[in-house]
Write an enzyme that holds these catalytic residues in place. Structure first.
Site, PDB file in Angstrom:
ATOM      1  N   SER A  38       0.841  -1.191   0.000  1.00 14.01           N
ATOM      2  CA  SER A  38       0.000   0.000   0.000  1.00 14.01           C
ATOM      3  C   SER A  38       0.877   1.242   0.000  1.00 14.01           C
ATOM      4  O   SER A  38       2.035   1.199   0.450  1.00 14.01           O
ATOM      5  CB  SER A  38      -0.896   0.012   1.252  1.00 14.01           C
ATOM      6  OG  SER A  38      -1.531   1.261   1.423  1.00 14.01           O
TER       7      SER A  38
ATOM      8  N   TYR B 207      -1.741  -1.403  10.205  1.00 18.88           N
ATOM      9  CA  TYR B 207      -1.808  -1.582   8.756  1.00 18.88           C
ATOM     10  C   TYR B 207      -0.622  -0.902   8.079  1.00 18.88           C
ATOM     11  O   TYR B 207       0.064  -1.511   7.240  1.00 18.88           O
ATOM     12  CB  TYR B 207      -3.120  -1.003   8.235  1.00 18.88           C
ATOM     13  CG  TYR B 207      -3.283  -1.076   6.736  1.00 18.88           C
ATOM     14  CD1 TYR B 207      -3.697  -2.254   6.127  1.00 18.88           C
ATOM     15  CD2 TYR B 207      -3.043   0.038   5.926  1.00 18.88           C
ATOM     16  CE1 TYR B 207      -3.859  -2.335   4.758  1.00 18.88           C
ATOM     17  CE2 TYR B 207      -3.208  -0.031   4.553  1.00 18.88           C
ATOM     18  CZ  TYR B 207      -3.617  -1.220   3.966  1.00 18.88           C
ATOM     19  OH  TYR B 207      -3.771  -1.281   2.609  1.00 18.88           O
TER      20      TYR B 207
END
Length: 289
Positions: free
Chosen positions: A166, A183
């Site tokens: 990401s 995350y």
């Protein structure tokens, strides 16, 4: 052959005859990527996620994309439900894949999880859950899949591992009330893991690359998008004036998986329309987008 003569250019982006595994492939970016692999000619694509019904539904959708007469194989997308956050689940996945094939050419490690909560009350269990799936699970998946990946890999045609990271792993993720600390940390960690494995596995004729999506309107991101400015707000802040679309991720995946990407190893490709760079520009009061 001269520089102007390209070897069989029409097949440069073809995946004809290839076999792929896509974890987290029943929805979102994984499903878009799986669709691209199939439409680029892959012979078999194994779709894995935790829920059997979701896997079966995704495969039904994918198989409907290809006319029966266009493939010698009766099934191009095959559902294999498995929990990629555990070693037992990963070994189950590989065992089931081996019932259908003796080799795998493309492994898309896409399964992932996130959690948003304020820093001061961010649950330890949530942080651990995200790290287990997004980092530990990816490492275990690649390791357990190596016998299949190396089965017919060659220097000229290496097998491909593609990790879904990401832009939160390249820069700073979401902070504040919906902070995605685990995350963001996991996506940075898996990027570094990918670089290490690119060097480790290159001599075995396996390339390892990562893709770093920005915001795509998927089930996993929609909640966060709505809480942090909405779809229109994020789109307007992007230099290209929009969010990601299925074709954006599909094109990058096919490039890395095809002969076109055979000499690419250890890279992280941001697929975000320049949003990560725009964050820095927005810090400048004189910047206009």
């Amino acid at each position: 052959m001269s520089d102007a003569q390209l070897r069989d250019f029409p097949s440069l982006f073809s995946l004809k005859g290839k076999v792929a595994i896509v974890t987290g492939g029943s929805r979102g970016l994984g499903l878009s990527a799986a669709s691209a692999l199939i439409q680029a000619g892959a012979e078999k694509v194994f779709i894995s996620s935790r829920k059997q019904a979701a896997c079966e539904s995704a495969c039904k959708t994918l198989n409907a994309l290809i006319p029966p007469s266009s493939s010698s194989s009766p099934v191009v997308a095959i559902p294999i439900p498995a929990d990629s956050s555990t070693l037992e689940g990963i070994r189950h996945l590989i065992s089931e894949v081996q019932k259908h094939t003796s080799h795998v050419d493309i492994l898309l490690a896409n399964a992932g999880a996130t959690w948003g909560a304020p820093f001061d009350s961010h649950p330890d269990a949530a942080f651990a859950k995200v790290m287990d799936l997004n980092v530990r699970g990816v490492f275990n998946l690649i390791r357990e899949a190596m016998p299949l990946l190396t089965k017919r890999a060659t220097r000229a045609d290496p097998s491909r591992v593609i990790i879904t990271s990401s832009v939160a792993g390249l820069g700073i993720g979401t902070l504040g009330e919906n902070g995605t600390y685990g995350y963001s940390a996991s996506k940075a960690a898996v990027l570094h893991l990918g670089k290490n494995l690119a060097v480790e596995l290159g001599p075995r004729h396996v390339t390892v690359n990562s893709i770093c999506p920005g915001f795509f309107p998927s089930k996993m991101s929609l909640g966060l998008l709505e809480k942090t400015g909405g779809l229109e707000g994020h789109a307007s802040a992007n230099p290209l004036g929009r969010l990601g679309e299925p074709e954006d991720i599909a094109g990058v995946v096919v490039y890395l998986a095809s002969r076109a990407g055979a000499y690419v190893n250890g890279v992280a490709v941001a697929v975000d329309g320049g949003a990560l760079l725009a964050r820095g520009a927005l810090m400048n009061p004189g910047a206009k987008l």
